[in-house]
Motif scaffolding. Structure first.
Motif, PDB file in Angstrom:
ATOM      1  N   LEU A  42       0.818  -1.183   0.087  1.00  0.00           N
ATOM      2  CA  LEU A  42       0.014   0.142   0.126  1.00  0.00           C
ATOM      3  C   LEU A  42       0.862   1.371   0.022  1.00  0.00           C
ATOM      4  CD1 LEU A  42      -2.925  -1.085   2.609  1.00  0.00           C
ATOM      5  CD2 LEU A  42      -2.963  -0.945   0.056  1.00  0.00           C
ATOM      6  N   GLY A  43       2.086   1.147  -0.490  1.00  0.00           N
ATOM      7  CA  GLY A  43       2.848   2.257  -0.502  1.00  0.00           C
ATOM      8  C   GLY A  43       3.790   2.780   0.952  1.00  0.00           C
ATOM      9  N   LEU A  44       3.275   1.928   1.927  1.00  0.00           N
ATOM     10  CA  LEU A  44       3.439   2.476   3.401  1.00  0.00           C
ATOM     11  C   LEU A  44       4.998   2.385   3.462  1.00  0.00           C
ATOM     12  CD1 LEU A  44       0.495   0.259   5.233  1.00  0.00           C
ATOM     13  CD2 LEU A  44       0.758   2.858   4.746  1.00  0.00           C
ATOM     14  N   GLY A  45       5.600   1.414   2.956  1.00  0.00           N
ATOM     15  CA  GLY A  45       7.158   1.777   3.145  1.00  0.00           C
ATOM     16  C   GLY A  45       7.739   3.018   2.804  1.00  0.00           C
TER      17      GLY A  45
ATOM     18  N   VAL B  36      -3.036   6.996  11.652  1.00  0.00           N
ATOM     19  CA  VAL B  36      -2.242   6.498  10.098  1.00  0.00           C
ATOM     20  C   VAL B  36      -2.850   7.218   9.049  1.00  0.00           C
ATOM     21  CG1 VAL B  36      -1.480   4.471  11.085  1.00  0.00           C
ATOM     22  CG2 VAL B  36      -3.575   4.579   9.901  1.00  0.00           C
ATOM     23  N   SER B  37      -3.829   7.979   9.077  1.00  0.00           N
ATOM     24  CA  SER B  37      -4.741   8.573   7.898  1.00  0.00           C
ATOM     25  C   SER B  37      -3.353   9.361   7.019  1.00  0.00           C
ATOM     26  CB  SER B  37      -5.608   9.511   8.092  1.00  0.00           C
ATOM     27  OG  SER B  37      -5.059  10.573   8.914  1.00  0.00           O
TER      28      SER B  37
ATOM     29  N   PHE C  44      -0.823   9.099   1.595  1.00  0.00           N
ATOM     30  CA  PHE C  44       0.468   9.074   0.850  1.00  0.00           C
ATOM     31  C   PHE C  44       0.537   7.773   0.203  1.00  0.00           C
ATOM     32  CE2 PHE C  44       4.978   8.290   0.304  1.00  0.00           C
ATOM     33  CZ  PHE C  44       5.542   9.471  -0.174  1.00  0.00           C
ATOM     34  N   GLY C  45       0.601   6.696   1.048  1.00  0.00           N
ATOM     35  CA  GLY C  45       0.635   5.371   0.306  1.00  0.00           C
ATOM     36  C   GLY C  45      -0.389   5.076  -0.910  1.00  0.00           C
ATOM     37  N   SER C  46      -1.488   5.507  -0.727  1.00  0.00           N
ATOM     38  CA  SER C  46      -2.470   5.434  -2.020  1.00  0.00           C
ATOM     39  C   SER C  46      -1.866   6.107  -3.074  1.00  0.00           C
ATOM     40  CB  SER C  46      -3.927   5.976  -1.431  1.00  0.00           C
ATOM     41  OG  SER C  46      -4.012   7.406  -1.293  1.00  0.00           O
ATOM     42  N   HIS C  47      -1.491   7.444  -2.939  1.00  0.00           N
ATOM     43  CA  HIS C  47      -0.808   8.036  -3.998  1.00  0.00           C
ATOM     44  C   HIS C  47       0.092   7.164  -4.823  1.00  0.00           C
ATOM     45  CE1 HIS C  47      -2.360  12.010  -1.997  1.00  0.00           C
ATOM     46  NE2 HIS C  47      -3.334  11.475  -2.457  1.00  0.00           N
ATOM     47  N   ILE C  48       0.948   6.667  -4.037  1.00  0.00           N
ATOM     48  CA  ILE C  48       2.111   5.606  -4.379  1.00  0.00           C
ATOM     49  C   ILE C  48       1.641   4.727  -5.138  1.00  0.00           C
ATOM     50  CG2 ILE C  48       4.104   4.394  -3.988  1.00  0.00           C
ATOM     51  CD1 ILE C  48       4.738   7.400  -3.426  1.00  0.00           C
TER      52      ILE C  48
ATOM     53  N   GLN D  13       4.471  16.260  -2.167  1.00  0.00           N
ATOM     54  CA  GLN D  13       3.859  16.599  -3.384  1.00  0.00           C
ATOM     55  C   GLN D  13       3.389  15.121  -3.945  1.00  0.00           C
ATOM     56  OE1 GLN D  13       2.718  19.371  -4.874  1.00  0.00           O
ATOM     57  NE2 GLN D  13       3.564  20.612  -3.080  1.00  0.00           N
ATOM     58  N   SER D  14       3.033  14.027  -3.317  1.00  0.00           N
ATOM     59  CA  SER D  14       2.745  12.679  -3.833  1.00  0.00           C
ATOM     60  C   SER D  14       1.448  12.759  -4.524  1.00  0.00           C
ATOM     61  CB  SER D  14       2.448  11.736  -2.453  1.00  0.00           C
ATOM     62  OG  SER D  14       1.613  12.200  -1.924  1.00  0.00           O
ATOM     63  N   ARG D  15       0.326  13.599  -4.489  1.00  0.00           N
ATOM     64  CA  ARG D  15      -0.714  13.594  -5.171  1.00  0.00           C
ATOM     65  C   ARG D  15      -0.283  14.221  -6.775  1.00  0.00           C
ATOM     66  NH1 ARG D  15      -6.084  13.738  -4.520  1.00  0.00           N
ATOM     67  NH2 ARG D  15      -5.972  13.569  -2.325  1.00  0.00           N
ATOM     68  N   ARG D  16       0.377  15.018  -6.435  1.00  0.00           N
ATOM     69  CA  ARG D  16       1.025  15.740  -8.006  1.00  0.00           C
ATOM     70  C   ARG D  16       1.768  14.892  -8.739  1.00  0.00           C
ATOM     71  NH1 ARG D  16       3.736  21.719  -7.988  1.00  0.00           N
ATOM     72  NH2 ARG D  16       3.232  22.195  -9.973  1.00  0.00           N
ATOM     73  N   ALA D  17       2.583  14.004  -7.999  1.00  0.00           N
ATOM     74  CA  ALA D  17       3.185  12.793  -8.906  1.00  0.00           C
ATOM     75  C   ALA D  17       2.464  11.774  -9.351  1.00  0.00           C
ATOM     76  CB  ALA D  17       4.344  12.152  -7.909  1.00  0.00           C
TER      77      ALA D  17
END
Length: 501
Positions: free
Chosen positions: A80-83, A224-225, A230-234, A370-374
């Motif tokens: 889930l991009g958590l790492g 952890v929200s 951030f992980g969801s964007h990844i 800026q993970s959403r932008r990526a």
């Protein structure tokens, strides 16, 4: 006046010399260990794989390959991009990291259960009943990967790249050793399955011993929200990347046919070697380094420019050189029957050099939050590139798809350049100055290679032509770099010497 203010601000916000040297050493240290261990294990794996292939049958590999099609896709969402969130979010407490670990392990167990339930249907789809058990067993790696997320991410965040690289090397080595032993013992396709599983189990165990961290289920989602968002964007970025990066193969195979796909696939594979091998090593190290200076724009710019310069120094001449000698290389190595691969290889190699320096952009944007932008940039590429592939394939065949990469990828990268320049407060001319030595040296090298090619007739012995072209290109590029950009090289040499102390 603006320049003076900026220089003053940069000086005030510049990191301490000790911290800068520590990060420099960590960067070089990480790339050296990652690259060194990767190449050693890769060489061993290649040799062992050839021997294993002589024991097993193509049907054994094909059966496991059917299961790994599913495994590879699902693995992108496993953690889930958590790492990446742990590496980037420096404000996370130990308690929050424990909660993230609980989610990661629960996700791995859930994916294993879901995969085991879906396995019979996957087997029916491929008309191979053995896929059911193979997929069920291989899916256990989702659980081991979930357990490995926390220790591996913390080690990266603490810049302990040697341990991270060693964990990866252990997994690859254990996997290939057990696969070889089981294949010799007559386990057929199960040797591939059990070898992969045992490698994952052992590497996870080592990671947990080296950097154990307690895990628990979150008491409240709010704790952890931020990391989950951030992980969801990844995850979405990875899925979008997977889809547009493989859309060209699907289009070529569907529109033109399997013969053209084989030629295109070879061209892509060979053209990507300079990018994937070098950029892949850098990508394992840079997220942690960039995250360490996420609030220090001058330092962030410095690492972006230095890493970009180093990437261009290697990948530009390698990619352009491969494009120039594509015909002699393909016909000499594979024969006339592979002549259809020459043009795709030549075009894709031109594109690969540019792609190499853009691999840093998502890491930069994610480092500064800026993970959403990526993610949006990846979705933009998904919307634009596949239609261009279809148009290219319909009008000019496999070469048209390669041309779509050459023109389409820079097009979708324009917003990425703008975003990175904005968040790092970087000027375009500064960035161009970083890549110019490699670009200029590569262009001069191209002149030398083309001169050799024009002197020697096409009927000349291809091995001689290829050796002379490669030698002249390497000598010319080296001469330009040492004659005109010795100070740039001296900076990197000094950094490497500092690392060795």
């Amino acid at each position: 006046m603006t320049t003076q203010i900026r220089e003053r601000d940069d000086a005030l916000s510049a990191p301490d010399d000790h911290d800068r040297r520590r990060l420099d050493r960590s960067l070089v240290h990480g790339i050296a260990w990652t690259g060194g261990l990767k190449w050693v294990t890769q060489g061993f794996s290649w040799a062992a794989t050839i021997y294993i292939a002589r024991i097993l049958s193509p049907a054994d590999y094909g059966l496991v390959g059917l299961a790994t099609l599913y495994i590879g896709l699902v693995a992108m969402v496993n953690e889930l991009g958590l790492g990446a969130a742990i590496i980037r979010r420096r404000d996370l407490t130990d308690d929050q990291i424990s909660a993230i670990g609980g989610i990661s392990v629960a996700m791995g167990a859930t994916l294993w259960a879901v995969s085991a339930a879906l396995a019979p249907f996957v087997a029916i789809f491929f008309a191979r009943w053995q896929v059911t058990l193979v997929l069920t067993v291989l899916s256990i790696t989702f659980v081991t990967s979930g357990l490995k997320v926390i220790p591996r991410a913390i080690l990266s965040r603490e810049l302990q790249f040697r341990k991270v690289a060693t964990i990866d090397a252990i997994e690859a080595s254990i996997s290939i050793v057990f696969t070889l032993g089981l294949a010799m013992a007559g386990y057929r396709y199960w040797s591939l399955v059990y070898g992969t599983l045992l490698g994952s189990v052992v590497s996870t165990s080592v990671a947990l011993v080296w950097r154990h961290h307690p895990i628990r289920w979150p008491r409240h989602f709010e704790e952890v929200s931020g990391a989950a968002a951030f992980g969801s964007h990844i995850v979405i970025s990875r899925i979008a990347w997977y889809l547009y990066s493989n859309a060209d193969f699907a289009v070529v195979g569907k529109v033109i046919g399997t013969v053209a796909l084989g030629a295109y696939n070879f061209g892509w594979t060979m053209a990507s070697i300079p990018v994937d091998r070098i950029s892949g090593m850098v990508a394992q190290v840079t997220p942690a380094v960039l995250s360490a200076v996420q609030n220090d724009r001058p330092a962030l710019r410095r690492y972006l420019l230095r890493i970009t310069e180093a990437l261009a120094f290697i990948t530009f001449p390698a990619s352009l050189g491969l494009a120039l000698v594509a015909k002699d290389f393909v016909l000499l190595a594979l024969g006339q029957q592979w002549s259809a691969a020459v043009l795709p290889l030549r075009l894709l190699a031109f594109y690969a050099g540019f792609r190499s320096i853009t691999t840093l952009f998502p890491h930069v944007l994610q480092a500064v939050g800026q993970s959403r932008r990526a993610m949006n940039l990846s979705l933009l590429a998904l919307c634009i590139l596949p239609p261009l592939f279809y148009v290219g394939a319909s009008t000019h065949g496999a070469a048209g798809v390669a041309v779509a990469w050459i023109f389409g990828y820079p097009l979708v990268m324009i917003p990425a350049f703008q975003a990175v320049f904005e968040v790092t407060e970087l000027r375009a001319r500064e960035y161009f100055a970083a890549v110019w030595p490699a670009l200029f040296g590569s262009l001069v090298m191209a002149g030398a290679v083309l001169s050799i090619a024009s002197i020697l007739p096409d009927s000349h012995h291809r091995l001689v032509r290829l050796v002379l072209e490669c030698t002249s290109g390497a000598l010319t590029y080296s001469a330009v770099m040492f004659a005109l950009y010795r100070d740039r090289l001296s900076g990197w040499i000094a950094l490497i010497k500092e690392f060795r102390r």
